[in-house]
Write a protein that holds these residues in place. Structure first.
Motif, mmCIF file in Angstrom:
data_model
loop_
_atom_site.group_PDB
_atom_site.id
_atom_site.type_symbol
_atom_site.label_atom_id
_atom_site.label_comp_id
_atom_site.label_asym_id
_atom_site.label_seq_id
_atom_site.Cartn_x
_atom_site.Cartn_y
_atom_site.Cartn_z
ATOM 1 N N VAL A 144 0.858 -1.179 0.000
ATOM 2 C CA VAL A 144 0.000 0.000 0.000
ATOM 3 C C VAL A 144 0.898 1.233 0.000
ATOM 4 O O VAL A 144 1.741 1.384 0.885
ATOM 5 N N PRO A 145 0.741 2.109 -1.004
ATOM 6 C CA PRO A 145 1.639 3.266 -1.082
ATOM 7 C C PRO A 145 1.326 4.320 -0.028
ATOM 8 O O PRO A 145 0.178 4.460 0.406
ATOM 9 N N ALA A 146 2.349 5.018 0.371
ATOM 10 C CA ALA A 146 2.166 6.217 1.190
ATOM 11 C C ALA A 146 2.161 7.377 0.201
ATOM 12 O O ALA A 146 3.131 7.568 -0.532
ATOM 13 N N PHE A 147 1.059 8.091 0.144
ATOM 14 C CA PHE A 147 0.991 9.215 -0.778
ATOM 15 C C PHE A 147 1.884 10.335 -0.272
ATOM 16 O O PHE A 147 2.077 10.504 0.925
ATOM 17 N N SER A 148 2.422 11.098 -1.206
ATOM 18 C CA SER A 148 3.396 12.132 -0.881
ATOM 19 C C SER A 148 2.949 13.488 -1.430
ATOM 20 O O SER A 148 2.799 13.642 -2.651
ATOM 21 N N ALA A 149 2.786 14.459 -0.530
ATOM 22 C CA ALA A 149 2.456 15.823 -0.963
ATOM 23 C C ALA A 149 3.589 16.402 -1.810
ATOM 24 O O ALA A 149 3.334 17.106 -2.787
ATOM 25 N N ALA A 150 4.833 16.087 -1.475
ATOM 26 C CA ALA A 150 5.974 16.608 -2.238
ATOM 27 C C ALA A 150 5.950 16.073 -3.674
ATOM 28 O O ALA A 150 6.138 16.835 -4.628
ATOM 29 N N ARG A 151 5.697 14.780 -3.833
ATOM 30 C CA ARG A 151 5.602 14.222 -5.186
ATOM 31 C C ARG A 151 4.392 14.795 -5.916
ATOM 32 O O ARG A 151 4.441 15.041 -7.124
ATOM 33 N N GLY A 152 3.294 15.014 -5.189
ATOM 34 C CA GLY A 152 2.105 15.590 -5.805
ATOM 35 C C GLY A 152 2.367 16.982 -6.357
ATOM 36 O O GLY A 152 1.943 17.308 -7.466
ATOM 37 N N ARG A 153 3.078 17.786 -5.586
ATOM 38 C CA ARG A 153 3.406 19.132 -6.056
ATOM 39 C C ARG A 153 4.321 19.066 -7.286
ATOM 40 O O ARG A 153 4.131 19.813 -8.251
ATOM 41 N N GLN A 154 5.304 18.177 -7.250
ATOM 42 C CA GLN A 154 6.206 18.027 -8.402
ATOM 43 C C GLN A 154 5.428 17.630 -9.651
ATOM 44 O O GLN A 154 5.679 18.163 -10.733
ATOM 45 N N LEU A 155 4.500 16.697 -9.511
ATOM 46 C CA LEU A 155 3.712 16.266 -10.664
ATOM 47 C C LEU A 155 2.848 17.413 -11.173
ATOM 48 O O LEU A 155 2.749 17.643 -12.375
ATOM 49 N N PHE A 156 2.245 18.166 -10.268
ATOM 50 C CA PHE A 156 1.386 19.293 -10.627
ATOM 51 C C PHE A 156 2.167 20.349 -11.409
ATOM 52 O O PHE A 156 1.650 20.952 -12.344
ATOM 53 N N GLU A 157 3.407 20.560 -11.042
ATOM 54 C CA GLU A 157 4.222 21.599 -11.672
ATOM 55 C C GLU A 157 5.036 21.092 -12.860
ATOM 56 O O GLU A 157 5.564 21.892 -13.621
ATOM 57 N N ARG A 158 5.113 19.760 -13.026
ATOM 58 C CA ARG A 158 5.943 19.193 -14.095
ATOM 59 C C ARG A 158 5.370 19.500 -15.470
ATOM 60 O O ARG A 158 4.189 19.332 -15.721
ATOM 61 N N ARG A 159 6.217 19.966 -16.331
ATOM 62 C CA ARG A 159 5.841 20.285 -17.709
ATOM 63 C C ARG A 159 6.333 19.134 -18.577
ATOM 64 O O ARG A 159 7.483 19.082 -18.964
ATOM 65 N N ALA A 160 5.422 18.199 -18.881
ATOM 66 C CA ALA A 160 5.792 17.032 -19.675
ATOM 67 C C ALA A 160 5.593 17.295 -21.164
ATOM 68 O O ALA A 160 6.266 16.719 -21.991
ATOM 69 N N THR A 161 4.666 18.161 -21.496
ATOM 70 C CA THR A 161 4.434 18.576 -22.876
ATOM 71 C C THR A 161 4.581 20.093 -22.863
ATOM 72 O O THR A 161 5.391 20.616 -22.136
ATOM 73 N N ASP A 162 3.768 20.782 -23.608
ATOM 74 C CA ASP A 162 3.770 22.239 -23.541
ATOM 75 C C ASP A 162 3.012 22.726 -22.311
ATOM 76 O O ASP A 162 2.998 23.908 -22.027
ATOM 77 N N TRP A 163 2.371 21.817 -21.605
ATOM 78 C CA TRP A 163 1.503 22.163 -20.487
ATOM 79 C C TRP A 163 1.997 21.554 -19.192
ATOM 80 O O TRP A 163 2.739 20.589 -19.187
ATOM 81 N N SER A 164 1.523 22.118 -18.113
ATOM 82 C CA SER A 164 1.577 21.491 -16.794
ATOM 83 C C SER A 164 0.209 21.756 -16.176
ATOM 84 O O SER A 164 -0.579 22.539 -16.715
ATOM 85 N N CYS A 165 -0.080 21.111 -15.082
ATOM 86 C CA CYS A 165 -1.354 21.380 -14.402
ATOM 87 C C CYS A 165 -1.450 22.862 -14.042
ATOM 88 O O CYS A 165 -2.510 23.476 -14.133
ATOM 89 N N SER A 166 -0.297 23.428 -13.645
ATOM 90 C CA SER A 166 -0.285 24.821 -13.220
ATOM 91 C C SER A 166 -0.474 25.793 -14.386
ATOM 92 O O SER A 166 -0.706 26.977 -14.169
ATOM 93 N N SER A 167 -0.401 25.302 -15.622
ATOM 94 C CA SER A 167 -0.659 26.184 -16.770
ATOM 95 C C SER A 167 -2.056 26.784 -16.683
ATOM 96 O O SER A 167 -2.262 27.948 -17.008
ATOM 97 N N CYS A 168 -3.014 25.986 -16.254
ATOM 98 C CA CYS A 168 -4.402 26.461 -16.165
ATOM 99 C C CYS A 168 -4.815 26.749 -14.723
ATOM 100 O O CYS A 168 -5.579 27.674 -14.468
#
Length: 117
Positions: free
Chosen positions: A25-49
């Motif tokens: 069972v994984p321990a969810f991580s706020a730090a990893r969540g923030r990194q994913l939210f801010e990660r720009r994998a294409t021209d977008w990131s979650c934070s773009s919008c």
């Protein structure tokens, strides 16, 4: 529509993630969540919008449509409809990451969003 709470969604994703090969069972991580939210994998990131601060409103970068705050602390209506949550994660993960998010990734992002006050 299935009513939900952030904690119910986290429990669901924990169960889905635990069905992997190890069964751990994984321990969810706020730090990893923030990194994913801010990660720009294409021209977008979650934070773009959703902006760099999900407690604030945002705007879709293509349509210009206003987006209500994403963090449940700023918008208690967020993450209360399981079907909508899954729909939006599926759509937005495909747009940003060009694939669906894993249950652990969804749990990490929600864990971070819930931590924002």
């Amino acid at each position: 529509t299935i009513a939900a709470t952030p904690n119910e969604l986290l429990a669901q994703w924990r169960g889905e993630a635990a069905t992997g090969a190890s069964g751990a069972v994984p321990a969810f991580s706020a730090a990893r969540g923030r990194q994913l939210f801010e990660r720009r994998a294409t021209d977008w990131s979650c934070s773009s919008c959703h902006t760099g601060d999900p407690r604030a409103g945002g705007k879709h970068v293509v349509t210009g449509k206003a987006i209500q705050p994403l963090a449940p602390g700023a918008n208690p209506q967020r993450f209360t409809d399981a079907a909508k949550v899954e729909k939006w994660f599926r759509r937005n993960c495909r747009d940003v990451l060009e694939r669906e998010c894993t249950p652990t990734e969804k749990g990490d992002v929600l864990t971070w969003l819930v931590s924002l006050r």
